[in-house]
Enzyme design. Structure first.
Site, PDB file in Angstrom:
ATOM      1  N   GLY A  81       0.817  -1.219   0.000  1.00 27.69           N
ATOM      2  CA  GLY A  81       0.000   0.000   0.000  1.00 27.69           C
ATOM      3  C   GLY A  81       0.850   1.268   0.000  1.00 27.69           C
ATOM      4  O   GLY A  81       2.087   1.221  -0.123  1.00 27.69           O
ATOM      5  N   SER A 117      -3.893   6.257  14.095  1.00 35.94           N
ATOM      6  CA  SER A 117      -4.304   7.462  13.379  1.00 35.94           C
ATOM      7  C   SER A 117      -4.681   8.549  14.362  1.00 35.94           C
ATOM      8  O   SER A 117      -5.156   8.268  15.478  1.00 35.94           O
ATOM      9  CB  SER A 117      -5.516   7.095  12.526  1.00 35.94           C
ATOM     10  OG  SER A 117      -6.148   8.256  12.057  1.00 35.94           O
ATOM     11  N   TYR A 136     -14.348   3.152  11.092  1.00 35.40           N
ATOM     12  CA  TYR A 136     -12.906   3.090  10.825  1.00 35.40           C
ATOM     13  C   TYR A 136     -12.128   3.574  12.050  1.00 35.40           C
ATOM     14  O   TYR A 136     -11.182   2.915  12.509  1.00 35.40           O
ATOM     15  CB  TYR A 136     -12.547   3.948   9.599  1.00 35.40           C
ATOM     16  CG  TYR A 136     -11.071   4.209   9.482  1.00 35.40           C
ATOM     17  CD1 TYR A 136     -10.199   3.192   9.106  1.00 35.40           C
ATOM     18  CD2 TYR A 136     -10.528   5.462   9.774  1.00 35.40           C
ATOM     19  CE1 TYR A 136      -8.822   3.423   9.019  1.00 35.40           C
ATOM     20  CE2 TYR A 136      -9.164   5.699   9.685  1.00 35.40           C
ATOM     21  CZ  TYR A 136      -8.319   4.676   9.317  1.00 35.40           C
ATOM     22  OH  TYR A 136      -6.958   4.902   9.235  1.00 35.40           O
ATOM     23  N   LYS A 179      -9.363   1.566  14.791  1.00 37.83           N
ATOM     24  CA  LYS A 179      -8.019   1.986  15.218  1.00 37.83           C
ATOM     25  C   LYS A 179      -7.961   2.059  16.747  1.00 37.83           C
ATOM     26  O   LYS A 179      -7.011   1.599  17.371  1.00 37.83           O
ATOM     27  CB  LYS A 179      -7.658   3.358  14.614  1.00 37.83           C
ATOM     28  CG  LYS A 179      -7.454   3.321  13.119  1.00 37.83           C
ATOM     29  CD  LYS A 179      -6.256   2.476  12.751  1.00 37.83           C
ATOM     30  CE  LYS A 179      -6.134   2.190  11.282  1.00 37.83           C
ATOM     31  NZ  LYS A 179      -5.177   1.155  10.930  1.00 37.83           N
TER      32      LYS A 179
HETATM   33  P1  NAD Z   1      -3.398   1.439   1.735  1.00 32.53           P
HETATM   34  O1  NAD Z   1      -4.793   0.997   1.508  1.00 32.53           O
HETATM   35  O2  NAD Z   1      -2.638   2.010   0.597  1.00 32.53           O
HETATM   36  O3  NAD Z   1      -2.546   0.221   2.336  1.00 32.53           O
HETATM   37  C1  NAD Z   1      -3.134  -0.804   3.135  1.00 32.53           C
HETATM   38  C2  NAD Z   1      -2.691  -2.134   2.552  1.00 32.53           C
HETATM   39  O4  NAD Z   1      -3.241  -3.186   3.335  1.00 32.53           O
HETATM   40  C3  NAD Z   1      -3.173  -2.337   1.116  1.00 32.53           C
HETATM   41  O5  NAD Z   1      -2.068  -2.736   0.315  1.00 32.53           O
HETATM   42  C4  NAD Z   1      -4.210  -3.452   1.223  1.00 32.53           C
HETATM   43  O6  NAD Z   1      -4.228  -4.267   0.068  1.00 32.53           O
HETATM   44  C5  NAD Z   1      -3.719  -4.205   2.457  1.00 32.53           C
HETATM   45  N1  NAD Z   1      -4.750  -4.943   3.210  1.00 32.53           N
HETATM   46  C6  NAD Z   1      -5.932  -4.490   3.698  1.00 32.53           C
HETATM   47  N2  NAD Z   1      -6.557  -5.464   4.382  1.00 32.53           N
HETATM   48  C7  NAD Z   1      -5.744  -6.554   4.341  1.00 32.53           C
HETATM   49  C8  NAD Z   1      -5.805  -7.856   4.882  1.00 32.53           C
HETATM   50  N3  NAD Z   1      -6.867  -8.270   5.611  1.00 32.53           N
HETATM   51  N4  NAD Z   1      -4.793  -8.718   4.643  1.00 32.53           N
HETATM   52  C9  NAD Z   1      -3.718  -8.338   3.902  1.00 32.53           C
HETATM   53  N5  NAD Z   1      -3.584  -7.123   3.377  1.00 32.53           N
HETATM   54  C10 NAD Z   1      -4.587  -6.231   3.608  1.00 32.53           C
HETATM   55  O7  NAD Z   1      -3.413   2.456   2.968  1.00 32.53           O
HETATM   56  P2  NAD Z   1      -2.257   3.381   3.563  1.00 32.53           P
HETATM   57  O8  NAD Z   1      -2.634   4.794   3.349  1.00 32.53           O
HETATM   58  O9  NAD Z   1      -0.933   2.895   3.132  1.00 32.53           O
HETATM   59  O10 NAD Z   1      -2.460   3.083   5.117  1.00 32.53           O
HETATM   60  C11 NAD Z   1      -1.713   2.107   5.807  1.00 32.53           C
HETATM   61  C12 NAD Z   1      -2.218   2.043   7.230  1.00 32.53           C
HETATM   62  O11 NAD Z   1      -2.106   3.322   7.833  1.00 32.53           O
HETATM   63  C13 NAD Z   1      -3.688   1.634   7.344  1.00 32.53           C
HETATM   64  O12 NAD Z   1      -3.838   0.794   8.473  1.00 32.53           O
HETATM   65  C14 NAD Z   1      -4.385   2.957   7.557  1.00 32.53           C
HETATM   66  O13 NAD Z   1      -5.584   2.799   8.258  1.00 32.53           O
HETATM   67  C15 NAD Z   1      -3.350   3.713   8.387  1.00 32.53           C
HETATM   68  N6  NAD Z   1      -3.502   5.173   8.294  1.00 32.53           N
HETATM   69  C16 NAD Z   1      -3.521   5.777   7.066  1.00 32.53           C
HETATM   70  C17 NAD Z   1      -3.706   7.161   6.976  1.00 32.53           C
HETATM   71  C18 NAD Z   1      -3.756   7.842   5.638  1.00 32.53           C
HETATM   72  O14 NAD Z   1      -4.234   8.980   5.571  1.00 32.53           O
HETATM   73  N7  NAD Z   1      -3.271   7.239   4.566  1.00 32.53           N
HETATM   74  C19 NAD Z   1      -3.849   7.929   8.146  1.00 32.53           C
HETATM   75  C20 NAD Z   1      -3.795   7.284   9.380  1.00 32.53           C
HETATM   76  C21 NAD Z   1      -3.618   5.907   9.439  1.00 32.53           C
HETATM   77  N1  UFG Z   2     -11.227  18.213   1.883  1.00 36.68           N
HETATM   78  C1  UFG Z   2     -11.851  18.996   0.942  1.00 36.68           C
HETATM   79  N2  UFG Z   2     -12.182  18.441  -0.262  1.00 36.68           N
HETATM   80  C2  UFG Z   2     -11.903  17.133  -0.558  1.00 36.68           C
HETATM   81  C3  UFG Z   2     -11.257  16.338   0.412  1.00 36.68           C
HETATM   82  C4  UFG Z   2     -10.944  16.901   1.632  1.00 36.68           C
HETATM   83  O1  UFG Z   2     -12.121  20.166   1.175  1.00 36.68           O
HETATM   84  O2  UFG Z   2     -12.243  16.689  -1.670  1.00 36.68           O
HETATM   85  C5  UFG Z   2     -10.839  18.820   3.176  1.00 36.68           C
HETATM   86  C6  UFG Z   2     -11.478  18.174   4.379  1.00 36.68           C
HETATM   87  O3  UFG Z   2     -12.735  18.726   4.644  1.00 36.68           O
HETATM   88  C7  UFG Z   2     -10.422  18.436   5.462  1.00 36.68           C
HETATM   89  C8  UFG Z   2      -9.103  18.418   4.693  1.00 36.68           C
HETATM   90  O4  UFG Z   2      -9.445  18.644   3.332  1.00 36.68           O
HETATM   91  O5  UFG Z   2     -10.603  19.729   5.989  1.00 36.68           O
HETATM   92  C9  UFG Z   2      -8.358  17.105   4.798  1.00 36.68           C
HETATM   93  O6  UFG Z   2      -9.236  16.041   4.445  1.00 36.68           O
HETATM   94  P1  UFG Z   2      -8.694  14.550   4.187  1.00 36.68           P
HETATM   95  O7  UFG Z   2      -9.875  13.723   3.806  1.00 36.68           O
HETATM   96  O8  UFG Z   2      -7.540  14.585   3.258  1.00 36.68           O
HETATM   97  O9  UFG Z   2      -8.106  14.135   5.598  1.00 36.68           O
HETATM   98  P2  UFG Z   2      -8.830  13.986   7.018  1.00 36.68           P
HETATM   99  O10 UFG Z   2      -8.056  14.843   7.971  1.00 36.68           O
HETATM  100  O11 UFG Z   2     -10.266  14.198   6.948  1.00 36.68           O
HETATM  101  O12 UFG Z   2      -8.624  12.431   7.301  1.00 36.68           O
HETATM  102  C10 UFG Z   2      -7.325  11.841   7.329  1.00 36.68           C
HETATM  103  C11 UFG Z   2      -7.420  10.368   6.934  1.00 36.68           C
HETATM  104  C12 UFG Z   2      -8.220   9.599   7.944  1.00 36.68           C
HETATM  105  C13 UFG Z   2      -7.671   9.827   9.308  1.00 36.68           C
HETATM  106  C14 UFG Z   2      -7.588  11.314   9.604  1.00 36.68           C
HETATM  107  C15 UFG Z   2      -6.936  11.572  10.918  1.00 36.68           C
HETATM  108  O13 UFG Z   2      -8.052  10.235   5.683  1.00 36.68           O
HETATM  109  O14 UFG Z   2      -8.098   8.223   7.661  1.00 36.68           O
HETATM  110  O15 UFG Z   2      -6.811  11.959   8.596  1.00 36.68           O
HETATM  111  O16 UFG Z   2      -5.675  11.011  10.916  1.00 36.68           O
HETATM  112  F1  UFG Z   2      -8.472   9.227  10.204  1.00 36.68           F
END
Ligand code: NAD
Ligand code: UFG
Length: 338
Positions: free
Chosen positions: A10, A124, A149, A153
């Site tokens: 991912g 997160s 979600y 976490k």
């Molecule tokens: P992503 O979806 O790109 O990566 C997650 C990976 O996990 C994917 O490759 C998916 O195929 C794999 N996966 C999901 N369920 C699975 C399972 N049951 N078995 C095996 N593989 C599985 O997401 P990311 O942005 O790289 O996020 C990674 C982690 O960080 C996640 O746990 C996400 O919740 C957490 N996180 C992400 C963000 C963000 O904004 N990207 C913020 C806070 C926390």
């Molecule tokens: N936003 C827009 N337009 C869009 C998308 C987002 O205006 O099309 C705004 C949102 O309202 C927010 C900011 O941009 O004010 C950031 O939004 P994101 O969706 O990029 O990020 P969030 O902070 O809402 O959420 C992210 C991750 C969640 C995580 C959270 C806290 O997506 O998984 O941060 O870590 F839970």
């Protein structure tokens, strides 16, 4: 030392695999590719100039985990695997609880059986409740999550905390990410969301590349300097480095270790649009739309504990984040598909 990386194909996992390989760790990835593709791992190996091992399996598959732990001498697990779309989790709560909680439980059971005691977990900022003052510190209130979600976490953190309490040899690092954006400076790996992006930065970059028409700015009447939402954006390579710093720390510190991974600086939606336009020379058309349910006005971290104990600090600035996002998106307009 070998590290088992769940969800390593991912967005954040692939960048962390590069960092691990470059720092000399052996890497074994398990990913079921539900939200990624194997090409990311080919590119990881290309960047690092080193090989990793990949298993296409679900983390809830106990037999698959057992056979990995039997075959490789794993010193630490980084658990990225999970579903992460907030809106989807509201529509499909059972799929989220099943995937995100059973993967954590199954992984811990298999680790215990094979005497692997170190785990870094992708948590997160969403675990912090909405009543906190900014900046968020690791001691700020948690809970009162606004979607399934977020609860997965919160609950996974609790599962890991209780497991560490019951098994004093364990060390757990709960890393609370703020808003990861950007891409590896090579432009070979980056964020490749399926369907229309939920998050701001991939949306902006898909507008810039012509895949989407305009950005909807969710609300301009928040109590923030320009009325739009403020977040703590962090370059994904800084986040990746934070995982290696956490591994190094936890090897000398048993029990529970919680760290924020953020920069400590908040930027508004319009700050992000302007920075992206400035760095890329691309115009991002936008319209003001209603607030998105569940969004907070302002979220940013205190990174002080991570700086003090991990010796880790974000190094990339907003310009770097925009430049690297665009480098990835412009060279891979359809993501890994082309
Ligand atoms: P992503 O979806 O790109 O990566 C997650 C990976 O996990 C994917 O490759 C998916 O195929 C794999 N996966 C999901 N369920 C699975 C399972 N049951 N078995 C095996 N593989 C599985 O997401 P990311 O942005 O790289 O996020 C990674 C982690 O960080 C996640 O746990 C996400 O919740 C957490 N996180 C992400 C963000 C963000 O904004 N990207 C913020 C806070 C926390
Ligand atoms: N936003 C827009 N337009 C869009 C998308 C987002 O205006 O099309 C705004 C949102 O309202 C927010 C900011 O941009 O004010 C950031 O939004 P994101 O969706 O990029 O990020 P969030 O902070 O809402 O959420 C992210 C991750 C969640 C995580 C959270 C806290 O997506 O998984 O941060 O870590 F839970």
């Amino acid at each position: 030392m070998n590290v088992l990386v769940t969800g390593g194909a991912g967005f954040i996992g692939s960048h962390t695999c590069v960092e691990l390989l470059e720092k000399g760790y052996g890497v074994v990835v398990i990913d079921n590719l539900v939200n990624s593709c194997e090409k990311s791992l080919e590119r990881v190996q290309q960047i690092a100039g080193k090989d990793l091992v990949f298993y296409e399996n679900d983390v809830r598959d106990r037999a698959a985990l057992d056979s990995i732990f039997e075959k490789y001498d794993i010193g630490c697990v980084i658990h990225f695997a999970g579903l992460k779309a907030v809106g989807e989790s509201v529509a499909m709560p059972l799929e989220y609880y099943d995937n995100n909680l059973f993967s954590t439980v199954t992984l811990c059971e298999s680790m215990r059986e094979h005497h692997v005691n170190n785990i870094v977990f992708s948590s997160s900022a969403t675990v912090y409740s909405g009543d906190n003052e900014m900046p968020l510190r690791e001691s700020s209130h948690t809970g009162m999550c606004t979607n399934p979600y977020g609860w997965t976490k919160y609950m996974s953190e609790q599962i890991l905390r209780d497991t560490a309490k019951a098994n004093p040899d364990w060390s757990i690092a709960l890393l609370r990410y703020f808003n990861p954006i950007g891409a590896h400076p090579s432009g070979l790996i980056g964020e490749d969301p399926r369907g229309i992006p939920n998050n701001l930065m991939p949306y902006i970059s898909q507008v810039a590349v012509g895949r989407l028409d305009h950005l909807s700015v969710y609300g301009d009447d928040y109590h923030t300097p320009d009325g739009t939402g403020v977040r703590d954006y962090i370059h994904v390579c800084d986040l990746a480095a934070g995982h290696v710093a956490a591994i190094e720390y936890m090897l000398g510190h048993k029990g529970e270790n919680v760290f924020n991974l953020g920069t400590g600086t908040g930027y508004s939606v319009l700050d992000m649009v302007k920075a992206f336009e400035r760095v890329t020379g691309k115009k991002i058309p936008y319209e003001i739309a209603p607030r998105r349910p569940g969004d907070l006005a302002t979220v940013y971290s205190s990174p002080d504990k991570s700086a003090e104990l991990l010796g880790w600090k974000a190094r990339y600035n907003l310009e770097d984040m925009c430049r690297d996002t665009w480098n990835w998106q412009s060279h891979n307009p359809m993501g890994y598909a082309g």
